[in-house]
Scaffold this active site. Structure first.
Site, PDB file in Angstrom:
ATOM      1  N   ALA A   1       0.839  -1.204   0.000  1.00  0.00           N
ATOM      2  CA  ALA A   1       0.000   0.000   0.000  1.00  0.00           C
ATOM      3  C   ALA A   1       0.868   1.246   0.000  1.00  0.00           C
ATOM      4  CB  ALA A   1      -0.925  -0.012   1.216  1.00  0.00           C
TER       5      ALA A   1
ATOM      6  N   ASP B   1       9.724   1.777   0.830  1.00  0.00           N
ATOM      7  CA  ASP B   1       8.504   1.630   0.020  1.00  0.00           C
ATOM      8  C   ASP B   1       8.302   2.861  -0.872  1.00  0.00           C
ATOM      9  OD1 ASP B   1       8.140  -0.696   1.506  1.00  0.00           O
ATOM     10  OD2 ASP B   1       6.943   0.359   3.001  1.00  0.00           O
TER      11      ASP B   1
END
Ligand code: RIB
Length: 329
Positions: free
Chosen positions: A59, A278
């Protein structure tokens, strides 16, 4: 070889592309507490207020790419608890398409995170609904995967689903970027074969290739051209190795490409490094989709990740192109 490129024009290219990114994987509610120092085993330390923040490696990657202007579809599962809507709404706020995310009975993915005064963290992951992303779900997502320009994968989801998604993408000619995190030494052969680019940090690379870490901590002292060859023998023709505050190396064994390119780090006062890797990955996905070469992707990603280090949490610390340019130019 060192790199020289213009950040503004790179962001412009990301914003202009209509090609999409698919990210299949995890979404977690991060239960985060800041402490002066991380507790030792068996020790209790006092921390600040509890923050519940949107996270999950996949995500985060999706949100980071979307915030800088890429078109991103999230594939994965949330539970039937209060965190489900929380996770989806934050992704939507970042501009991510969550229409293909499935709801399953039980809790959503969660983590317990501590962050110390030097921006270091510890993370304990409880997979929850992420564990219910299986090969059949990946197969049902085949159109979304095949219709994308790039697929982002990490290893917070069941390996069968990761393998299947990579296989679908590879067959369709979609670039697969694999983040070997949480680290697995025993990557399945089929996953290696179906992945185009590996993203790892320096410690993961050392474990994967079985090399010693430099005694003095200076990663630039390694022979990175030789490491590109080791990476090729392992099965990856292209890889990016992040070195935290020491920058990153792009490795390639593709014909005509430089074996290794050094990308310098961007100096910032780091508050919390959670989700910086990320942010880096999401930016590389955005860059690939915009047709940038891997050196340009890593250059872009270095800025996006550096920006992320200056705020608390993962997605909560990600910037838009305008915010990042404003901070660094
Ligand atoms: O990489 C950071 C992420 O790892 C956090 O957001 C947490 O959810 C864990 O998945």
């Amino acid at each position: 070889m060192e790199l020289n490129c213009d950040l503004q024009s790179i962001f412009d290219r990301v914003a202009k592309t209509s090609r999409t990114i698919a990210v299949l994987g995890s979404m977690n509610a991060d239960y985060t507490v800041e402490t002066e120092r991380l507790p030792l085993p068996g020790e209790t330390v006092s921390g600040g207020p509890l923050h519940i923040l949107p996270g999950g490696k996949s995500a985060n990657q999706a949100a980071a790419a979307s915030r800088i202007g890429a078109h991103v579809m999230m594939l994965g599962a949330v539970g039937d608890d209060g965190n489900a809507e929380f996770l989806l709404s934050h992704l939507q706020d970042a501009g991510v398409d969550v229409s293909a995310v499935k709801n399953v009975p039980g809790p959503s993915g969660t983590t317990v995170i501590t962050v110390d005064s030097h921006a270091e963290n510890t993370i304990v992951y409880s997979a929850g609904s992420n564990a219910k992303v299986d090969a059949a779900y990946a197969q049902r997502s085949a159109d979304a995967i095949s219709g994308s320009a790039a697929l982002g994968l990490c290893l917070e989801s069941p390996i069968e689903a990761v393998n299947r998604a990579a296989g679908i993408a590879h067959k369709a000619g979609v670039k697969v970027l694999l983040n070997n995190s949480p680290f697995r030494a025993d990557l399945p052969d089929e996953l290696i074969a179906d992945s185009d680019i590996l993203l790892v940090n320096e410690h993961e690379m050392s474990q994967l290739l079985g090399i010693d870490e430099p005694d003095d901590g200076r990663w630039s002292s390694l022979d990175w051209d030789a490491l590109a060859h080791r990476m090729e023998l392992f099965g990856f023709h292209e890889a990016i190795v992040t070195l935290g505050s020491q920058g990153a190396y792009v490795l390639s064994s593709l014909p005509g490409a430089p074996r290794s390119v050094f990308v310098p780090a961007v100096a910032v006062h780091a508050v919390d490094t959670t989700g910086c890797g990320d942010a880096f990955m999401g930016s590389v996905l955005a860059g690939i989709t915009a047709g940038l070469d891997l050196g340009q992707c890593a250059h872009l990603a270095t800025y996006v990740a550096a920006y992320a280090a200056t705020g608390v949490g993962a997605q909560s610390s990600y910037g838009t192109s305008a915010e990042i340019l404003d901070r660094f130019l």
